[in-house]
Design a protein around this motif. Sequence first.
Motif, PDB file in Angstrom:
ATOM      1  N   GLY A  30       0.811  -1.201   0.000  1.00 35.41           N
ATOM      2  CA  GLY A  30       0.000   0.000   0.000  1.00 35.41           C
ATOM      3  C   GLY A  30       0.848   1.256   0.000  1.00 35.41           C
ATOM      4  N   ILE A  31       0.265   2.318   0.509  1.00 40.29           N
ATOM      5  CA  ILE A  31       0.942   3.602   0.593  1.00 40.29           C
ATOM      6  C   ILE A  31       0.527   4.242   1.909  1.00 40.29           C
ATOM      7  CG2 ILE A  31      -0.929   4.727  -0.686  1.00 40.29           C
ATOM      8  CD1 ILE A  31       1.163   6.578  -1.896  1.00 40.29           C
ATOM      9  N   THR A  32       1.462   4.877   2.593  1.00 40.19           N
ATOM     10  CA  THR A  32       1.133   5.477   3.878  1.00 40.19           C
ATOM     11  C   THR A  32       0.230   6.687   3.659  1.00 40.19           C
ATOM     12  OG1 THR A  32       3.015   6.993   3.863  1.00 40.19           O
ATOM     13  CG2 THR A  32       3.383   4.768   4.778  1.00 40.19           C
ATOM     14  N   PRO A  33      -0.571   7.027   4.660  1.00 41.12           N
ATOM     15  CA  PRO A  33      -1.417   8.228   4.533  1.00 41.12           C
ATOM     16  C   PRO A  33      -0.619   9.483   4.204  1.00 41.12           C
ATOM     17  CG  PRO A  33      -2.148   6.903   6.379  1.00 41.12           C
ATOM     18  CD  PRO A  33      -0.873   6.267   5.885  1.00 41.12           C
ATOM     19  N   LYS A  34       0.568   9.628   4.778  1.00 47.75           N
ATOM     20  CA  LYS A  34       1.384  10.816   4.520  1.00 47.75           C
ATOM     21  C   LYS A  34       1.786  10.890   3.055  1.00 47.75           C
ATOM     22  CE  LYS A  34       5.682  13.116   5.915  1.00 47.75           C
ATOM     23  NZ  LYS A  34       6.876  13.045   6.802  1.00 47.75           N
ATOM     24  N   ARG A  35       2.230   9.758   2.499  1.00 48.91           N
ATOM     25  CA  ARG A  35       2.637   9.768   1.090  1.00 48.91           C
ATOM     26  C   ARG A  35       1.432   9.857   0.163  1.00 48.91           C
ATOM     27  NH1 ARG A  35       5.579   4.909  -0.095  1.00 48.91           N
ATOM     28  NH2 ARG A  35       5.439   4.148   2.031  1.00 48.91           N
ATOM     29  N   GLU A  37      -1.227  11.613   0.788  1.00 48.34           N
ATOM     30  CA  GLU A  37      -1.597  13.025   0.742  1.00 48.34           C
ATOM     31  C   GLU A  37      -0.626  13.797  -0.147  1.00 48.34           C
ATOM     32  OE1 GLU A  37      -2.726  16.755   3.683  1.00 48.34           O
ATOM     33  OE2 GLU A  37      -2.630  14.715   4.458  1.00 48.34           O
ATOM     34  N   LEU A  38       0.646  13.454  -0.122  1.00 49.48           N
ATOM     35  CA  LEU A  38       1.617  14.109  -1.003  1.00 49.48           C
ATOM     36  C   LEU A  38       1.298  13.805  -2.464  1.00 49.48           C
ATOM     37  CD1 LEU A  38       4.145  15.771  -1.472  1.00 49.48           C
ATOM     38  CD2 LEU A  38       5.513  13.702  -1.079  1.00 49.48           C
ATOM     39  N   LEU A  39       0.938  12.563  -2.746  1.00 50.59           N
ATOM     40  CA  LEU A  39       0.570  12.199  -4.112  1.00 50.59           C
ATOM     41  C   LEU A  39      -0.682  12.964  -4.539  1.00 50.59           C
ATOM     42  CD1 LEU A  39       1.813  10.280  -6.179  1.00 50.59           C
ATOM     43  CD2 LEU A  39       0.209   8.529  -5.416  1.00 50.59           C
ATOM     44  N   PHE A  40      -1.636  13.087  -3.634  1.00 51.98           N
ATOM     45  CA  PHE A  40      -2.837  13.894  -3.866  1.00 51.98           C
ATOM     46  C   PHE A  40      -2.450  15.320  -4.237  1.00 51.98           C
ATOM     47  CE2 PHE A  40      -5.776  17.027  -2.272  1.00 51.98           C
ATOM     48  CZ  PHE A  40      -7.043  16.574  -2.604  1.00 51.98           C
ATOM     49  N   ARG A  41      -1.538  15.903  -3.487  1.00 51.45           N
ATOM     50  CA  ARG A  41      -1.153  17.296  -3.712  1.00 51.45           C
ATOM     51  C   ARG A  41      -0.409  17.457  -5.041  1.00 51.45           C
ATOM     52  NH1 ARG A  41      -1.862  20.605   0.635  1.00 51.45           N
ATOM     53  NH2 ARG A  41      -2.322  19.609   2.639  1.00 51.45           N
ATOM     54  N   ILE A  42       0.407  16.479  -5.387  1.00 50.68           N
ATOM     55  CA  ILE A  42       1.109  16.540  -6.673  1.00 50.68           C
ATOM     56  C   ILE A  42       0.113  16.512  -7.819  1.00 50.68           C
ATOM     57  CG2 ILE A  42       2.621  15.230  -8.225  1.00 50.68           C
ATOM     58  CD1 ILE A  42       4.217  14.399  -5.729  1.00 50.68           C
ATOM     59  N   SER A  43      -0.858  15.607  -7.732  1.00 52.06           N
ATOM     60  CA  SER A  43      -1.872  15.506  -8.770  1.00 52.06           C
ATOM     61  C   SER A  43      -2.705  16.786  -8.845  1.00 52.06           C
ATOM     62  CB  SER A  43      -2.782  14.303  -8.488  1.00 52.06           C
ATOM     63  OG  SER A  43      -3.773  14.164  -9.472  1.00 52.06           O
ATOM     64  N   ARG A  44      -3.040  17.332  -7.705  1.00 43.51           N
ATOM     65  CA  ARG A  44      -3.837  18.561  -7.687  1.00 43.51           C
ATOM     66  C   ARG A  44      -3.035  19.741  -8.222  1.00 43.51           C
ATOM     67  NH1 ARG A  44      -6.331  21.185  -2.232  1.00 43.51           N
ATOM     68  NH2 ARG A  44      -4.108  21.515  -1.851  1.00 43.51           N
ATOM     69  N   TYR A  45      -1.747  19.798  -7.903  1.00 44.16           N
ATOM     70  CA  TYR A  45      -0.917  20.937  -8.326  1.00 44.16           C
ATOM     71  C   TYR A  45      -0.686  20.934  -9.838  1.00 44.16           C
ATOM     72  CZ  TYR A  45       3.043  24.102  -8.804  1.00 44.16           C
ATOM     73  OH  TYR A  45       3.861  25.128  -9.208  1.00 44.16           O
ATOM     74  N   PHE A  46      -0.292  19.793 -10.391  1.00 46.51           N
ATOM     75  CA  PHE A  46       0.046  19.728 -11.813  1.00 46.51           C
ATOM     76  C   PHE A  46      -1.187  19.567 -12.700  1.00 46.51           C
ATOM     77  CE2 PHE A  46       4.174  18.508  -9.945  1.00 46.51           C
ATOM     78  CZ  PHE A  46       4.988  19.410 -10.604  1.00 46.51           C
ATOM     79  N   GLN A  47      -2.288  19.076 -12.152  1.00 48.12           N
ATOM     80  CA  GLN A  47      -3.526  18.909 -12.911  1.00 48.12           C
ATOM     81  C   GLN A  47      -3.283  18.207 -14.257  1.00 48.12           C
ATOM     82  OE1 GLN A  47      -7.062  20.013 -12.094  1.00 48.12           O
ATOM     83  NE2 GLN A  47      -5.937  19.477 -10.231  1.00 48.12           N
TER      84      GLN A  47
END
Length: 202
Positions: A30-35, A37-47
């Motif tokens: 899996g992936i940790t909640p912290k990572r 959320e970082l992946l979420f932010r990367i996807s949101r930032y670069f769109q």
Amino acid sequence: MKSPTLAQVPEFLNRIAVKRPISKIAQTAGITPKRAELLFRISRYFQPDSILEIGTSLGLATSALSLGNPKAKITTLEGCQETARIAQDNFQKFQLKNIQLQVTEFNTYLSNLQPTTYNPQLIYFDGNHSKEATLQYFELLLPTITNETVWIFDDIHWSAAMTEAWETIKKHPKVKVTIDTFQWGLVFFRSEQEKEHFTIRV
């Protein structure tokens, strides 16, 4: 059930993992909640308009990418039919409708890509943590890059061999900027950029 908000991402991802009957996979694939959320932010930032994920597992990282940009077309690859079924159940349960899951052998799928018509703007490499496979996927996907492409390699220091693969990727002439977070290696290809390498801890 409504899709979770940013504040709910860690709880949402934990809930997916603990409710699955295959806890051993959840612990190691899996992936940790912290990572997440970082992946979420990367996807949101670069769109990115299109995202490719190599290695779906239970769909935890896929879900974070989807939540970050619900308008993106996400293709995620998984080699195990049973694991893919569980991931697909999670996507349906949480109404993540922009994900297309392909059960396939990674090398076969990537070898058949048409780089003139398919150029994923964000690629998350999390399917095979070996030097040989990582470099093979890297070479197979190079024809798809554009100036805006972002690649994320997971577990770049998983082993000495993976660190060697990461160093090889950094030296490639088409790679302009890299960011080493220890867990991940981010790669950028902007042609006008001077070659630079950064190391940060997140």
